[in-house]
Design a protein around this motif. Sequence first.
Motif, short mmCIF file in Angstrom:
data_model
loop_
_atom_site.label_atom_id
_atom_site.label_comp_id
_atom_site.label_asym_id
_atom_site.label_seq_id
_atom_site.Cartn_x
_atom_site.Cartn_y
_atom_site.Cartn_z
N THR A 169 -56.47 -2.95 10.44
CA THR A 169 -56.55 -4.25 9.78
C THR A 169 -57.66 -4.28 8.73
N SER A 170 -58.60 -3.33 8.81
CA SER A 170 -59.65 -3.18 7.80
C SER A 170 -60.33 -4.47 7.39
N TYR A 171 -60.80 -5.20 8.37
CA TYR A 171 -61.47 -6.44 8.02
C TYR A 171 -62.76 -6.16 7.28
N PRO A 172 -63.01 -6.85 6.17
CA PRO A 172 -64.33 -6.78 5.57
C PRO A 172 -65.28 -7.61 6.45
N LEU A 173 -66.52 -7.41 6.40
CA LEU A 173 -67.29 -6.53 5.56
C LEU A 173 -67.41 -5.13 6.11
N LEU A 174 -66.97 -4.95 7.35
CA LEU A 174 -67.11 -3.63 7.95
C LEU A 174 -66.46 -2.57 7.06
N SER A 175 -65.28 -2.92 6.53
CA SER A 175 -64.55 -1.93 5.74
C SER A 175 -65.05 -1.88 4.32
N LEU A 176 -65.77 -2.92 3.91
CA LEU A 176 -66.03 -3.06 2.49
C LEU A 176 -67.38 -2.49 2.07
N LEU A 177 -68.39 -2.74 2.87
CA LEU A 177 -69.73 -2.30 2.47
C LEU A 177 -69.96 -0.89 2.97
N ARG A 178 -70.36 -0.03 2.08
CA ARG A 178 -70.57 1.37 2.44
C ARG A 178 -71.54 1.53 3.59
N GLU A 179 -72.55 0.65 3.62
CA GLU A 179 -73.60 0.81 4.62
C GLU A 179 -73.11 0.43 6.01
N ALA A 180 -71.98 -0.29 6.08
CA ALA A 180 -71.60 -0.89 7.35
C ALA A 180 -71.18 0.14 8.39
N ALA A 181 -70.59 1.22 7.95
CA ALA A 181 -70.14 2.24 8.89
C ALA A 181 -70.00 3.54 8.12
N PRO A 182 -70.20 4.67 8.80
CA PRO A 182 -70.06 5.95 8.08
C PRO A 182 -68.68 6.08 7.44
N GLY A 183 -67.67 5.57 8.14
CA GLY A 183 -66.31 5.70 7.63
C GLY A 183 -66.01 4.78 6.46
N SER A 184 -66.93 3.88 6.17
CA SER A 184 -66.65 2.93 5.09
C SER A 184 -67.12 3.45 3.74
N GLY A 185 -67.40 4.72 3.67
CA GLY A 185 -67.72 5.30 2.38
C GLY A 185 -66.45 5.60 1.62
N ASP A 186 -66.39 6.78 1.01
CA ASP A 186 -65.21 7.11 0.20
C ASP A 186 -63.93 7.12 1.03
N ALA A 187 -64.09 7.39 2.34
CA ALA A 187 -62.91 7.45 3.18
C ALA A 187 -62.11 6.15 3.08
N GLN A 188 -62.82 5.03 3.09
CA GLN A 188 -62.13 3.75 3.05
C GLN A 188 -61.42 3.55 1.71
N THR A 189 -62.03 4.02 0.64
CA THR A 189 -61.37 3.92 -0.66
C THR A 189 -60.07 4.72 -0.65
N LEU A 190 -60.14 5.93 -0.10
CA LEU A 190 -58.92 6.74 -0.04
C LEU A 190 -57.87 6.05 0.82
#
Lengths: 607, 245
Positions: A169-190
């Motif tokens: 479901t990728s709820y922000p801000l967890l998915s949106l802010l890079r700092e929020a989780a290691p996986g929310s870096g480029d992985a989330q963009t991909l």
Amino acid sequence: MSTLNPTIDHADHADHGGHGHDHAHKQSFISQYVFSTDHKMIGKQFLITTLLMMMVGGGLALAVRWQLARPWERMPIFGDTVFGADGGQISPDAYTMLFTMHATVMIFLVIIPVLAGAFGNFLIPLQIGADDMAFPTLNMLSYWFMWPAIFLFGASFFMYGGGPAAGWTSYPLLSLLREAAPGSGDAQTLWLLGLTFVGVSSMMGSVNYMTTIINMRAPGMTLFRMPLTIWSMFITAILQAFALPVLTAAGFMMVADRLLGTCFFVPSGIVVNNAPPTVGGGQTLLWQHLFWFYSHPAVYIMLLPAMGMVSDMLACMCRKPVFGYKPMVYSMAAIAGLGFIVWGHHMFISGMNPALGMTFMVSTIMIALPSAIKTFNWIGTIWGGRVQFNTVMLYCIAFVSMFIIGGLSGIFMAAVPVDIYIHDTYFIVAHFHYVIFGATLFGVFGAIQFWFPKMYGRMMNETVGKIHFVLTFIGFNCTFYPMHMLGIAGMPRRYADPYHFPYLEHLLPLNQFMTASAFLMGMAQFLLLGNFFYSMYFGPKCGRNPWGANGLEWTAPSPPGHGNFDVLPIVYHGPYEYGSPVSGDKDFLMQTEYVPLAQRVAAEEHH
Amino acid sequence: MHWWFPGDGNAYSTLGGKIDDLFYLILVIVSVTFVGTSAALGYALWRGAAIKADEKVWFSHGSHSLEVIWTIVPSAVLLFIALYQLDVWAEYRMKGFAKEKDGSPKIITVVAEVTARQFEWRIRYPANGKPLKPTPQPDDIYSVNELHVPTGGLVSITLRTDDVQHAFFVPMLRVKQDAVPGKMIPVWFDATMPGNYEMLCAELCGWGHYKMKAMLVAQSADDFEAWKDKASAEQFDDGYRKPAE
Ligand code: HEM
Ligand SMILES: [Cu+2]
Ligand SMILES: [Cu+2]
């Protein structure tokens, strides 16, 4: 008569009268098997791809189950290679990535494409009597747009920090802010880009299906003579066309937030992980609204085609007409319509205006009505029939009964006050596995067995099919039924280790039992794959109509050549005239079979 | 084995009791439906297996009256379920904003501000005798992962998050509410019995989602005040003691 009834003996030498298609024209390997524009090949490509993806998604699920049964223990076989840095155990971080990608793969790369992509593609032209889709090249592209998605999802695991970890479901801000989780870096963009590719692929399919069904039906194929499979694909395509743009837009908004610094979903003054406070003026809830505006209709995109196919198979295997054809169509339309006004039931406790919760509750509870009507009609279809207990039928029975359970558990959650408690617990997980796995996937397994002869001209093995059914059915129920219990006991979903809460400690043995069942079920899927690929080459050959079914697809050769039909089919009946008194000594009456008036009158008087 | 509601199975809040009643009501309706439809399905299959070779199938395309019956009856049941419970929801989430019967504004004491963050709960209480202010005050009392509330009567907390989304969940009280970035959400509930109730996070908030373990401590109003005094004294203790005379 031969032109009127192309099914029986004349069809093979139907090249008289200028009807003969150019069967012999040679195609290169690439254009026949890879970049094919033939809807049947594209359907098979989708089918095999999704079956393989199912094994990938299943593997991820088993890793999740391992953690829930043996938290923090070294994972066998893959542990040391995949999680070597963590001593072979699944870190809490990796756990979030595993369930995120399990759901992503299963929903976007298995269930949605196997229904619309594989069966939609294969069946639509064949069942309406067309020689191909309206836009064959678009159709080919819709398959090939899956691959960038698969590639992007796969590549996301290799980004710095690991795979996306914010849930499907990728709820922000967890998915949106890079700092929020290691996986929310480029992985989330991909991940977001991958989602866009899946979306584009579905959209190309949906446009194609609508056009094809509206424009390319054979003579005599009126709307209310269409098999329910076609109706369901048609309604699904409309759902896709209206719902998907919203998700695509939301995805781009999130990408823009991440890369361009827009703030659609970012409120100001949020400090995540000691990063500087955010600037913005956005709303995180906006994402939830947009996401569920697509994803609730999407759960019906994941179900309706299976409902249609099961109706077809049930009628055939009970040798009698579908009970209440029109109510079936209307209730699918009702599900689709209501499906657009219930998205808020995923957000009852999200902090949206509580008054909205009430309206969403009423609409959600009412959506159970068309589901109930369909269930009663399926039972009506079986009632008084001559039931053939083969693998196809077993899967259809499983579909109906598992759907009953999944639909009924929906009522608990639709009740807002009760949902306060069970939201985000394992009860939800139980519910959607009953509808998506118990209903849809079982329906798909049945459909594979049923239409395989048309796809490859050979039958699948019945014994292996039945063993696969029994193991999957038992494994499924032992894995997922107890999840209702976990939910009632208050076990939240997406927990890497629930057992350090004293009130959940006692659930460990139950979870271990569920994991064992899940492994059994996972292993059983190799039987399906084995049966599928073995039968493709070594299964017993079959004729045009091995099941004695009525649909147009069964008038074509197995497998149908380029252009599908050797004779343009003309439709005289609805698709479900099984056991009709006018069909003579057969118990089926193909849609192309013309019954002279005198015969019909005689049968009428006979009654 | 005990696979039912947590603890002894009872809810320790008024709303929780109502939720459980609704749950059991739906459970009964759903079970009857399940048994009924499954029996019909099973019977149809059993007859379908036993049908004789010379027997004809029931050649029927449907029945209008049956369709009407099985549209009207479930919709009546479903509408009943839907309307019956509106009130509980209204009670829980809406009437708190509304007025008392006599027109005076309804007053629910706000006992604390609960702020979720990765991966803990920070709680701020006003000093005894003072109301909670939206911004921190010098004499506020703080605790981490331990929320104290008085029993007897509705209390309210202000739920916020410092970072990503979380959800406040107390299973024994059947209370759950998401904490949304940028929003302050009032959550009201009561605890009918003093005791310690586990409190956790129910919305995925990162790798440590599973470890936001906390405790809700419900105490009688007197104990609650006494606890606040004690906590305040501890918090503001600078270690200075008068030298012995
Ligand atoms: C009989 C009608 C149904 C009703 C009344 C119903 C109701 C609900 C409700 C209220 C929720 C949200 C629960 C929560 O998060 O607290 C939910 C979740 C869900 N439902 Fe259904 N549902 C029904 C049928 C279906 C069907 C047919 C499917 C799919 C084929 C489906 C798939 C899902 C999924 C995937 C979720 C969870 C999504 C997530 O949070 O990850 N449901 N359902
Ligand atoms: Cu939904
Ligand atoms: Cu959390």
